[in-house]
Design an enzyme around this catalytic site. Structure first.
Site, PDB file in Angstrom:
ATOM      1  N   ASN A 131       0.864  -1.181   0.000  1.00  9.81           N
ATOM      2  CA  ASN A 131       0.000   0.000   0.000  1.00  9.81           C
ATOM      3  C   ASN A 131       0.902   1.233   0.000  1.00  9.81           C
ATOM      4  O   ASN A 131       2.134   1.117  -0.053  1.00  9.81           O
ATOM      5  CB  ASN A 131      -0.956  -0.012   1.204  1.00  9.81           C
ATOM      6  CG  ASN A 131      -0.226  -0.163   2.515  1.00  9.81           C
ATOM      7  OD1 ASN A 131       0.614   0.673   2.863  1.00  9.81           O
ATOM      8  ND2 ASN A 131      -0.508  -1.234   3.247  1.00  9.81           N
ATOM      9  N   ASP A 132       0.308   2.414   0.040  1.00 10.25           N
ATOM     10  CA  ASP A 132       1.106   3.635  -0.067  1.00 10.25           C
ATOM     11  C   ASP A 132       2.065   3.810   1.099  1.00 10.25           C
ATOM     12  O   ASP A 132       3.142   4.419   0.949  1.00 10.25           O
ATOM     13  CB  ASP A 132       0.186   4.853  -0.173  1.00 10.25           C
ATOM     14  CG  ASP A 132      -0.558   4.896  -1.501  1.00 10.25           C
ATOM     15  OD1 ASP A 132      -0.102   4.215  -2.443  1.00 10.25           O
ATOM     16  OD2 ASP A 132      -1.577   5.596  -1.578  1.00 10.25           O
ATOM     17  N   CYS A 133       1.700   3.307   2.286  1.00 12.52           N
ATOM     18  CA  CYS A 133       2.590   3.420   3.443  1.00 12.52           C
ATOM     19  C   CYS A 133       3.671   2.349   3.432  1.00 12.52           C
ATOM     20  O   CYS A 133       4.810   2.595   3.827  1.00 12.52           O
ATOM     21  CB  CYS A 133       1.783   3.294   4.735  1.00 12.52           C
ATOM     22  SG  CYS A 133       0.623   4.641   5.036  1.00 12.52           S
ATOM     23  N   TYR A 134       3.287   1.168   2.992  1.00 19.23           N
ATOM     24  CA  TYR A 134       4.174   0.012   3.050  1.00 19.23           C
ATOM     25  C   TYR A 134       4.186  -0.678   1.679  1.00 19.23           C
ATOM     26  O   TYR A 134       3.442  -1.622   1.444  1.00 19.23           O
ATOM     27  CB  TYR A 134       3.707  -0.970   4.120  1.00 19.23           C
ATOM     28  CG  TYR A 134       3.649  -0.367   5.512  1.00 19.23           C
ATOM     29  CD1 TYR A 134       4.803  -0.193   6.267  1.00 19.23           C
ATOM     30  CD2 TYR A 134       2.429   0.047   6.066  1.00 19.23           C
ATOM     31  CE1 TYR A 134       4.762   0.358   7.528  1.00 19.23           C
ATOM     32  CE2 TYR A 134       2.379   0.604   7.335  1.00 19.23           C
ATOM     33  CZ  TYR A 134       3.542   0.761   8.059  1.00 19.23           C
ATOM     34  OH  TYR A 134       3.494   1.307   9.313  1.00 19.23           O
TER      35      TYR A 134
END
Length: 388
Positions: A131-134
Site C-alpha cells: 500500500n502507499d505506506c508500506y
C-alpha cells in the site's frame, strides 16, 4: 510478628533475608511446627518445570527499506500471526509447519522460540500487503534474538494450580497432550509436579497477583493477568487446595534474558508441538498463615484420574489419587495396579526454586507488591455447538 513485602525487601538488600524452597519449608514445619517455622523464614520459593502449551512469543522485526506491512509470515517454516501491526508478529508454541513442508517434522513454534532463546539463527519469510505506506511485497532473511527489537514471551495460560491424571481404558494406544496412553490402563500420566508447584502453596491467591515478579525461563518475568480457563471456583478440600484444574496465570517476560536450560521445545507424537519451561514464584512470609498454607504435602493434594478412551468433553473419572501416590510410581485403578509417570521434571522443578532462592539470597532479586489481585469468582464455561 507480621511483616510487609517492603520489610522483606529491606532484609534482602541487607543480605539478611531467610529464604527457603517450598520443599525445605515443608521439612522445617514437620520438624518444629508452623509457628516456630514462621520465625525462621522470610521468603518461600516455589517452582515447576512442565509443559506450558498456551505460550508464545511477541517479536518486532524492525522496518525494512522500503517498508512492509506483513500479511503472512513463517519463522523456520512455522507460520506466525501478523495481525497486530506492520512488523509485529506472534509465534504460538503449538503452531506447526504446514503439512507439505517435509523439512520440519516433529517441530513447531516452541522449538523455534527455544532456538531463538539459545542464540541460534533462524529463517524468516514474509508476504506483505502493499500500500502507499508500506509498498514492499515480500522479503526473506535470517534473524536472531539480537537482530530484532523486541522478543518477549506472552503466555496466556501457564501454571495450572492442579491438573488431571490421564489413563486409557480402551483397546488402542491413544496419543494425547499427556503423551502416549497405553490401552487397558497400561499407564497413568500426570503433569503437575505437586507440592512444590507455585499455586498449591498460595491456594486462594492471597499473595500472587498481577505484577508479581517471578523467575521465568531463566530470566525475570511477571504475572500479567489471570490465565485463560482460570477456574478458582473449582471444588476444594478443607485445606483449600482444588480437586481438579483450577486457577491459572498469564505470564510475560523478556525472552532475550532467558536461557535454553529453562525453555525447551517439545513434541508429542500424533498430537503436536509444545513448550517446556521452568518457572519459580517467591511467596513473602507476611504472617503465619502463609507458612501454614505452604506446609501442604503431596499426601494432602489430589488429582482426578480421567479415561481418555471416551472422546467427549466430559470423560469418565476413576476417582482421585494423591500426588504422593502418583510419585510412588503406581496407583490403584479399578482393581489394577497402574504405573505412573510425570510429564513435569520433578528435579528441574526443584532446581528452578533453588535458582531463584540463590538470586534472592545474593540480593539480585526482590519481591513486588501485586498491583491487583486475581479474580476469585471465575467459572469454567464450555462451548455449546449450535447448528450442527
Amino acid at each position: 510478628m507480621p511483616q510487609t513485602i517492603a520489610d522483606i525487601n529491606d532484609k534482602i538488600k541487607a543480605g539478611k533475608a531467610k529464604v527457603l524452597t517450598a520443599t525445605e519449608l515443608k521439612t522445617l514445619v514437620a520438624e518444629i511446627g508452623v509457628t516456630q517455622a514462621t520465625k525462621k523464614v522470610d521468603v518461600i520459593v516455589t517452582g515447576t518445570f512442565e509443559p506450558m502449551e498456551s505460550s508464545g512469543a511477541i517479536l518486532n522485526l524492525g522496518h525494512t527499506d522500503p517498508p512492509i506491512k506483513i500479511r503472512t509470515c513463517w519463522i523456520d517454516g512455522v507460520p506466525a500471526y501478523a495481525g497486530f501491526g506492520a512488523v509485529d508478529i506472534y509465534l504460538g508454541a503449538t503452531q506447526e509447519p504446514e503439512a507439505n513442508d517435509e523439512g520440519v517434522q516433529n517441530r513447531g513454534g516452541g522449538h523455534v522460540i527455544a532456538d531463538l532463546i539459545a542464540g541460534k539463527t533462524v529463517n524468516f519469510k514474509a508476504i506483505g500487503h502493499p500500500n502507499d505506506c508500506y509498498p514492499r511485497a515480500n522479503f526473506e532473511t535470517t534473524i536472531t534474538k539480537d537482530s530484532i527489537n523486541q522478543f518477549y514471551l506472552f503466555n496466556p495460560r501457564n501454571l495450572y494450580q492442579n491438573f488431571i491424571v490421564g489413563v486409557n481404558g480402551g483397546e488402542e494406544t491413544l496419543y494425547t497432550y499427556l503423551g502416549p496412553l497405553q490401552p487397558r490402563l497400561g499407564n497413568a500420566v500426570y503433569s503437575n509436579p505437586g507440592a512444590i508447584s507455585p499455586l498449591w502453596n498460595d491456594p486462594d491467591l492471597q499473595l500472587i497477583g498481577i505484577g508479581t515478579r517471578i523467575f521465568m525461563g531463566g530470566g525475570i518475568g511477571y504475572v500479567a493477568w489471570e490465565g485463560t480457563q482460570h477456574f478458582p471456583l473449582q471444588k476444594r478440600l478443607e485445606n483449600r487446595t482444588p480437586i481438579g484444574p483450577a486457577a491459572t496465570l498469564a505470564l510475560i517476560g523478556d525472552a532475550k534474558q532467558m536461557s535454553p536450560e529453562w525453555v525447551r521445545g517439545c513434541y508429542f507424537r500424533n498430537y503436536g508441538a509444545s513448550l517446556m519451561m521452568g518457572v519459580a514464584v517467591p511467596l513473602p512470609v507476611i504472617n503465619e498463615e502463609v507458612v501454614a498454607k505452604a506446609a501442604v504435602l503431596d499426601e494432602q493434594l489430589v488429582a482426578p484420574v480421567i479415561d481418555f478412551s471416551i472422546p467427549r468433553r466430559v470423560r469418565p473419572i476413576f476417582g482421585s489419587v494423591s500426588y504422593a501416590e502418583l510419585k510412588s510410581g503406581k496407583i490403584p485403578i479399578a482393581g489394577a495396579t497402574v504405573r505412573t509417570a510425570p510429564l513435569a521434571s520433578l528435579h528441574l522443578s526443584e532446581e528452578a526454586a533453588k535458582t531463584l532462592k540463590d538470586w534472592i539470597v545474593k540480593g539480585e532479586f526482590t519481591l513486588t507488591e501485586p498491583v491487583a489481585m486475581l479474580p476469585s469468582d471465575r467459572t469454567f464455561l464450555p462451548q455449546d455447538l449450535r447448528g450442527f
